[in-house]
Design an enzyme around this catalytic site. Sequence first.
Site, PDB file in Angstrom:
ATOM      1  N   SER A  64      16.721 -28.977  27.664  1.00 28.22           N
ATOM      2  CA  SER A  64      15.321 -29.277  27.946  1.00 28.22           C
ATOM      3  C   SER A  64      15.196 -30.432  28.944  1.00 28.22           C
ATOM      4  O   SER A  64      16.117 -31.232  29.121  1.00 28.22           O
ATOM      5  CB  SER A  64      14.586 -29.645  26.658  1.00 28.22           C
TER       6      SER A  64
HETATM    7  N1  SAH Z   1      17.290 -29.361  22.709  1.00 29.56           N
HETATM    8  C1  SAH Z   1      18.196 -28.351  23.203  1.00 29.56           C
HETATM    9  C2  SAH Z   1      17.390 -27.096  23.480  1.00 29.56           C
HETATM   10  C3  SAH Z   1      18.195 -25.939  23.936  1.00 29.56           C
HETATM   11  S1  SAH Z   1      17.238 -24.509  24.370  1.00 29.56           S
HETATM   12  C4  SAH Z   1      18.833 -28.871  24.486  1.00 29.56           C
HETATM   13  O1  SAH Z   1      18.124 -29.568  25.204  1.00 29.56           O
HETATM   14  O2  SAH Z   1      19.988 -28.599  24.784  1.00 29.56           O
HETATM   15  C5  SAH Z   1      16.856 -23.853  22.786  1.00 29.56           C
HETATM   16  C6  SAH Z   1      18.023 -23.423  21.948  1.00 29.56           C
HETATM   17  O3  SAH Z   1      17.497 -22.785  20.778  1.00 29.56           O
HETATM   18  C7  SAH Z   1      18.955 -22.413  22.609  1.00 29.56           C
HETATM   19  O4  SAH Z   1      20.265 -22.908  22.578  1.00 29.56           O
HETATM   20  C8  SAH Z   1      18.801 -21.164  21.729  1.00 29.56           C
HETATM   21  O5  SAH Z   1      19.992 -20.422  21.608  1.00 29.56           O
HETATM   22  C9  SAH Z   1      18.396 -21.768  20.406  1.00 29.56           C
HETATM   23  N2  SAH Z   1      17.721 -20.861  19.467  1.00 29.56           N
HETATM   24  C10 SAH Z   1      16.810 -19.896  19.733  1.00 29.56           C
HETATM   25  N3  SAH Z   1      16.416 -19.292  18.591  1.00 29.56           N
HETATM   26  C11 SAH Z   1      17.093 -19.905  17.577  1.00 29.56           C
HETATM   27  C12 SAH Z   1      17.138 -19.744  16.156  1.00 29.56           C
HETATM   28  N4  SAH Z   1      16.396 -18.833  15.525  1.00 29.56           N
HETATM   29  N5  SAH Z   1      17.933 -20.555  15.436  1.00 29.56           N
HETATM   30  C13 SAH Z   1      18.709 -21.491  16.041  1.00 29.56           C
HETATM   31  N6  SAH Z   1      18.730 -21.680  17.377  1.00 29.56           N
HETATM   32  C14 SAH Z   1      17.931 -20.906  18.131  1.00 29.56           C
END
Ligand code: SAH
Length: 220
Positions: A64
């Site tokens: 993000s």
């Molecule tokens: N704060 C993190 C956000 C990553 S993007 C960063 O900045 O690195 C969001 C993440 O949520 C992705 O890695 C995606 O695979 C994950 N995601 C999506 N649906 C999910 C679920 N049901 N349970 C766990 N993770 C999930």
Amino acid sequence: MTPGPDLRGPRRRLIEALAAQGVRDLAVLEAFDAVPRHLFVPTGVRHRAYEDAPLPIGSGQTISQPYVHALYLQLLQLRGTERVLEIGTGSGFQTALLARLAAQVFTVERVRALHESSRRLLDELGVRNVSYLCGDGTIGWREYGPYDAILVGAGAPAMPMPLIDQLAPNGRLLVPVGDREKQALWMVTRTPAGIRQEAVADMRFVPLVGSHGWLETGTG
Ligand code: SAH
């Protein structure tokens, strides 16, 4: 967790940019200073690690935008004593920030490659107060709840009710809810008088995929 001196300048400029956008919580800004974001992005985009922008991290996902992480953390007002549940470990960058600002962090990621790489990196950085789960975070992590704070880092089609159930008294949930293109960030608080919900900002997140999220489509 000290970044190389060459990146200290860009990191400081990012922190100044966050402060200029209204992030005034010193603990949050200090956490950004202490966690080297460039280690959480692929080498191909490392030169952009201190821009205030989301970046690709593989598996069709993104780390993000720093401002979004800062906004989340500022809204939670953590004091260092909390048990926190994070849905969507992704790169693990926000996990590392949370590990500095709260007592114990529980983080769930559905993509195994990201679950494994973020865990390995945080282990290498000496972060010890984090527990990791590879699975569907839309159902929360009931075993260790309730939580003082729950953060969802992906966009949900509707409010994921299991997460509200896992909020401790006075606990706060931050979750983006909307369509696949844009979402409203909701802050849900479990108050003595009941559940309070307020929309606090507009967001653009990758989809939250799971039983209380979007249906899986290809890479998810
Ligand atoms: N704060 C993190 C956000 C990553 S993007 C960063 O900045 O690195 C969001 C993440 O949520 C992705 O890695 C995606 O695979 C994950 N995601 C999506 N649906 C999910 C679920 N049901 N349970 C766990 N993770 C999930």
